[in-house]
Write a protein that holds these residues in place. Structure first.
Motif, PDB file in Angstrom:
ATOM      1  N   UNK A 123      80.117   7.249  69.094  1.00 17.92           N
ATOM      2  CA  UNK A 123      79.850   6.291  70.170  1.00 17.92           C
ATOM      3  C   UNK A 123      80.908   5.189  70.113  1.00 17.92           C
ATOM      4  N   UNK A 124      82.159   5.574  70.499  1.00 18.06           N
ATOM      5  CA  UNK A 124      83.311   4.684  70.450  1.00 18.06           C
ATOM      6  C   UNK A 124      84.085   4.785  71.761  1.00 18.06           C
ATOM      7  N   UNK A 125      85.082   3.911  71.933  1.00 21.34           N
ATOM      8  CA  UNK A 125      85.873   3.858  73.164  1.00 21.34           C
ATOM      9  C   UNK A 125      87.021   4.854  73.225  1.00 21.34           C
ATOM     10  N   UNK A 126      87.396   5.461  72.096  1.00 18.64           N
ATOM     11  CA  UNK A 126      88.565   6.340  72.087  1.00 18.64           C
ATOM     12  C   UNK A 126      88.211   7.696  71.476  1.00 18.64           C
ATOM     13  N   UNK A 127      89.208   8.545  71.380  1.00 20.75           N
ATOM     14  CA  UNK A 127      89.001   9.854  70.766  1.00 20.75           C
ATOM     15  C   UNK A 127      89.371  11.000  71.677  1.00 20.75           C
ATOM     16  N   UNK A 128      89.356  10.759  72.986  1.00 13.36           N
ATOM     17  CA  UNK A 128      89.700  11.789  73.966  1.00 13.36           C
ATOM     18  C   UNK A 128      90.815  11.266  74.861  1.00 13.36           C
ATOM     19  N   UNK A 129      91.567  12.195  75.432  1.00 10.14           N
ATOM     20  CA  UNK A 129      92.618  11.824  76.380  1.00 10.14           C
ATOM     21  C   UNK A 129      92.298  12.433  77.730  1.00 10.14           C
ATOM     22  N   UNK A 130      92.355  11.593  78.754  1.00  9.50           N
ATOM     23  CA  UNK A 130      92.174  12.039  80.136  1.00  9.50           C
ATOM     24  C   UNK A 130      93.551  12.004  80.792  1.00  9.50           C
ATOM     25  N   UNK A 131      94.097  13.194  81.018  1.00 12.27           N
ATOM     26  CA  UNK A 131      95.451  13.327  81.545  1.00 12.27           C
ATOM     27  C   UNK A 131      95.456  13.204  83.072  1.00 12.27           C
ATOM     28  N   UNK A 132      96.598  12.924  83.665  1.00 10.46           N
ATOM     29  CA  UNK A 132      96.686  12.843  85.128  1.00 10.46           C
ATOM     30  C   UNK A 132      96.160  14.119  85.785  1.00 10.46           C
ATOM     31  N   UNK A 133      95.331  13.941  86.808  1.00  9.82           N
ATOM     32  CA  UNK A 133      94.754  15.067  87.537  1.00  9.82           C
ATOM     33  C   UNK A 133      93.556  15.707  86.861  1.00  9.82           C
ATOM     34  N   UNK A 134      93.221  15.267  85.679  1.00  7.17           N
ATOM     35  CA  UNK A 134      92.119  15.872  84.928  1.00  7.17           C
ATOM     36  C   UNK A 134      90.793  15.195  85.288  1.00  7.17           C
ATOM     37  N   UNK A 135      89.726  15.974  85.213  1.00  8.62           N
ATOM     38  CA  UNK A 135      88.382  15.439  85.403  1.00  8.62           C
ATOM     39  C   UNK A 135      87.451  16.077  84.381  1.00  8.62           C
ATOM     40  N   UNK A 136      86.489  15.290  83.921  1.00  7.01           N
ATOM     41  CA  UNK A 136      85.529  15.772  82.929  1.00  7.01           C
ATOM     42  C   UNK A 136      84.140  15.233  83.261  1.00  7.01           C
ATOM     43  N   UNK A 137      83.148  15.916  82.724  1.00  8.29           N
ATOM     44  CA  UNK A 137      81.779  15.432  82.829  1.00  8.29           C
ATOM     45  C   UNK A 137      81.331  15.004  81.441  1.00  8.29           C
ATOM     46  N   UNK A 138      80.578  13.917  81.394  1.00  2.68           N
ATOM     47  CA  UNK A 138      80.007  13.444  80.146  1.00  2.68           C
ATOM     48  C   UNK A 138      78.525  13.194  80.354  1.00  2.68           C
ATOM     49  N   UNK A 139      77.793  13.350  79.288  1.00  2.97           N
ATOM     50  CA  UNK A 139      76.360  13.078  79.302  1.00  2.97           C
ATOM     51  C   UNK A 139      76.132  11.839  78.450  1.00  2.97           C
ATOM     52  N   UNK A 140      75.666  10.765  79.085  1.00  2.13           N
ATOM     53  CA  UNK A 140      75.400   9.521  78.384  1.00  2.13           C
ATOM     54  C   UNK A 140      73.911   9.441  78.066  1.00  2.13           C
ATOM     55  N   UNK A 141      73.576   9.158  76.821  1.00  2.00           N
ATOM     56  CA  UNK A 141      72.182   9.119  76.379  1.00  2.00           C
ATOM     57  C   UNK A 141      71.639   7.690  76.368  1.00  2.00           C
ATOM     58  N   UNK A 142      70.781   7.384  77.326  1.00  6.04           N
ATOM     59  CA  UNK A 142      70.068   6.103  77.339  1.00  6.04           C
ATOM     60  C   UNK A 142      69.087   6.085  76.177  1.00  6.04           C
ATOM     61  N   UNK A 143      68.484   7.225  75.914  1.00  9.59           N
ATOM     62  CA  UNK A 143      67.506   7.369  74.837  1.00  9.59           C
ATOM     63  C   UNK A 143      68.102   6.970  73.485  1.00  9.59           C
ATOM     64  N   UNK A 144      69.371   7.331  73.253  1.00  8.42           N
ATOM     65  CA  UNK A 144      70.034   7.015  71.989  1.00  8.42           C
ATOM     66  C   UNK A 144      70.119   5.500  71.766  1.00  8.42           C
ATOM     67  N   UNK A 145      70.195   4.727  72.860  1.00  6.61           N
ATOM     68  CA  UNK A 145      70.268   3.272  72.736  1.00  6.61           C
ATOM     69  C   UNK A 145      68.941   2.665  72.301  1.00  6.61           C
ATOM     70  N   UNK A 146      67.861   3.427  72.485  1.00  7.18           N
ATOM     71  CA  UNK A 146      66.549   2.913  72.112  1.00  7.18           C
ATOM     72  C   UNK A 146      66.015   1.886  73.095  1.00  7.18           C
ATOM     73  N   UNK A 147      66.458   1.959  74.347  1.00  7.94           N
ATOM     74  CA  UNK A 147      65.968   1.042  75.374  1.00  7.94           C
ATOM     75  C   UNK A 147      65.218   1.822  76.450  1.00  7.94           C
ATOM     76  N   UNK A 148      64.305   1.140  77.102  1.00  2.00           N
ATOM     77  CA  UNK A 148      63.600   1.692  78.252  1.00  2.00           C
ATOM     78  C   UNK A 148      63.994   0.846  79.452  1.00  2.00           C
ATOM     79  N   UNK A 149      64.551   1.486  80.465  1.00  2.00           N
ATOM     80  CA  UNK A 149      64.989   0.766  81.652  1.00  2.00           C
ATOM     81  C   UNK A 149      63.808   0.611  82.609  1.00  2.00           C
TER      82      UNK A 149
END
Length: 157
Positions: free
Chosen positions: A101-127
């Motif tokens: 759970x950090x800001x770096x580690x992957x590179x998004x190159x020009x023209x590239x697109x990716x999907x990510x799954x963000x876990x609200x549950x992992x934060x331990x908060x209820x919205x």
């Protein structure tokens, strides 16, 4: 008379009750205006309305610039209160439990697109019901190292 007094006290207590809310920093975020698109980077959510606090939020990020950008699994959530955005707080244990759970580690190159799954549950908060935005920061790898933050809004009903 006693019944009237008890009823008045109950109404007073109910009327003064606070709505449920999430824990935030006391001051509004400095970046009140964040866009879904900035400098060729875009962030969109697969779903932007939830009937209850989501366990996960599926995101789509795209790089339409000519620069490589670093990114990681880290996102932050802000809630809109009284017309201003506030950063939601959570335990620092999140970073100990999830080392990725950090800001770096992957590179998004020009023209590239990716999907990510963000876990609200992992934060331990209820919205609770309200308007939120999910924000993500990228670091350019071009000649000028600089950060770009994009955000996409969503609602919990």
């Amino acid at each position: 008379m006693k019944t009237l007094l008890i009823s008045a006290c109950i109404l007073l207590l109910v009327g003064c009750g606070k709505e449920a809310q999430v824990s935030t920093l006391p001051d509004p975020t400095p970046d009140q205006k964040l866009n879904e698109n900035e400098s060729g980077l875009s962030l969109t959510l697969i779903e932007n309305t939830f009937t209850k606090s989501p366990i996960t939020i599926e995101t789509h990020i795209r790089n339409d610039s000519s620069i490589d950008y670093q990114y990681g699994q880290f996102y932050h959530i802000e809630v809109k209160m009284d017309g201003l955005w506030y950063l939601i707080t959570y335990s620092d244990a999140v970073f100990i439990k999830n080392k990725e759970f950090i800001d770096t580690g992957n590179t998004l190159r020009p023209g590239e697109e990716v999907q990510q799954l963000f876990s609200v549950d992992m934060l331990g908060v209820t919205l609770v019901p309200g308007e939120y935005r999910l924000a993500k920061t990228f670091l350019s790898l071009g000649d000028r190292f600089h950060e770009i933050t994009v955000a996409a809004s969503f609602w919990v009903k």
